[in-house]
Design an enzyme around this catalytic site. Structure first.
Site, PDB file in Angstrom:
ATOM      1  N   SER A 102       0.779  -1.236   0.000  1.00 44.35           N
ATOM      2  CA  SER A 102       0.000   0.000   0.000  1.00 44.35           C
ATOM      3  C   SER A 102       0.810   1.285   0.000  1.00 44.35           C
ATOM      4  O   SER A 102       0.247   2.368  -0.136  1.00 44.35           O
ATOM      5  CB  SER A 102      -0.962   0.019   1.199  1.00 44.35           C
ATOM      6  N   LYS A 105      -5.836   4.668   8.345  1.00 43.72           N
ATOM      7  CA  LYS A 105      -4.584   5.319   7.957  1.00 43.72           C
ATOM      8  C   LYS A 105      -4.692   6.837   7.987  1.00 43.72           C
ATOM      9  O   LYS A 105      -3.702   7.530   8.266  1.00 43.72           O
ATOM     10  CB  LYS A 105      -4.161   4.836   6.566  1.00 43.72           C
TER      11      LYS A 105
END
Length: 330
Positions: free
Chosen positions: A232, A277
């Site tokens: 990611s 996140k």
């Protein structure tokens, strides 16, 4: 004697509550890390601004952690099956995450160097089999760690070439797979299988095939990143490499965070945990948070409402969209 038994029973219960692993994982916001702290382009320019990758922290649940997750903001308990393939051990899972990280770095290097008109050469060796899908025909002949080098005797030049070769078959077609296993070449036969109900999309019956390749660059680029896995951070790796290869400060002196996979064509793909996140990005003082367009953007915006933060959430589909946004800021 009775009190001793009660005390022992209580001790056992406490130990179970504290330490016995459950078939769940607990995830929660991790950290935002400045990429230039662990990645360097030889002779590259390092500027005052910061490009940060963000992570999710993950641990195996115990009864204590499971109960705690119910009351901790931005924390989630999920069945282990959400992360582990059927029959996959935790060690195999960790290995897969390491390979995904390595593949992400290679794609970022390849695309950033091409975008900056710098020298990059890719030597492709084959496709790594993360795991065959349980119950598929491939599970009878393929194993985790196999490297596929040819289909019906024809090799392929890249990950995209492999995908196109597989897509050229029809469901039910027999195919001979050349592979390397434990340093030895062998051939196995299997059938092409449908991977959706329509039957229009087909595959070999394996999870996440990853390219095995050697990427050489001039100037050299190096990573010194440990204990972080998954793909990611690809977008942010690409931006940092491009920034160090080209004149000027892409960030304009700001703190920029983001998440998203990247492929060798610069496409930004979805990731897990965008809603967690963004918390790490906000705590790090980022003014902008790049996120893959689509559902990742939607979930990040839901978290933004809970955070009451003024961080700018920017959805992107390609690396160029992120670069254009940063250049418009400056």
């Amino acid at each position: 004697m009775k009190s001793l038994k009660i005390g022992f029973g209580l001790l056992v219960a406490v130990l179970i509550f504290l330490f016995v692993p459950l078939p769940y994982y607990i995830t929660y916001p991790g950290e935002a890390t400045t990429i230039e702290e662990f990645m360097t382009v030889e002779g590259g320019d390092k500027e005052p601004g910061e490009l940060k990758m963000v992570t999710i922290s993950q641990r195996r649940a115990t009864p204590l952690w499971l109960v705690g997750s119910w009351f901790t903001p931005f924390t989630e308990a999920s069945p282990a099956s959400r992360y582990l393939y059927d029959g996959e051990s935790e060690a195999d899972y960790e290995r897969r995450q390491e390979l995904l990280m390595s593949s992400s770095q290679q794609a970022a290097i390849q695309y950033a160097y091409e975008l900056a008109d710098a020298d990059v050469t890719v030597t492709f060796d084959g496709m790594y089999v993360s795991a065959p899908i349980t119950g598929s025909l491939a599970a009878n002949v393929l194993k985790p760690g196999d490297i596929i080098t040819a289909l019906d005797g024809q090799s392929f030049a890249s990950r995209l070439d492999f995908i196109e070769r597989v897509a050229s078959f029809e469901a039910g077609d027999e195919v001979s797979v050349t592979l390397e296993r434990d340093g030895r070449e062998r051939e196995v036969d299997t059938l092409i299988q449908p991977i959706d109900r329509s039957g229009d999309r087909v595959g070999l019956g394996i999870y996440e095939p990853l390219p095995v390749q050697d990427v050489r660059t001039d100037p050299d680029v190096s990573f010194e990143l440990t204990n972080v896995g998954g793909p990611s951070a690809g977008l942010m790796f690409t931006l940092e490499i491009f920034d160090q290869l080209t004149p000027g400060d892409l960030t304009g002196g700001a703190v920029i965070a983001g998440t998203g996979t990247v492929d060798e064509l610069g496409n930004v793909g979805p990731i897990g945990g965008a809603w967690q996140k963004i918390v790490a990005a906000d705590e790090a003082g980022a003014s902008v948070f790049f996120v893959p367009a689509g559902s990742n953007y939607d979930e990040a915006m839901e978290s933004l409402d809970r955070l009451e933060s003024d961080i700018e959430v920017v959805p992107v589909k390609t690396v160029e969209e992120a670069i254009d946004y940063l250049e418009s800021m400056n």
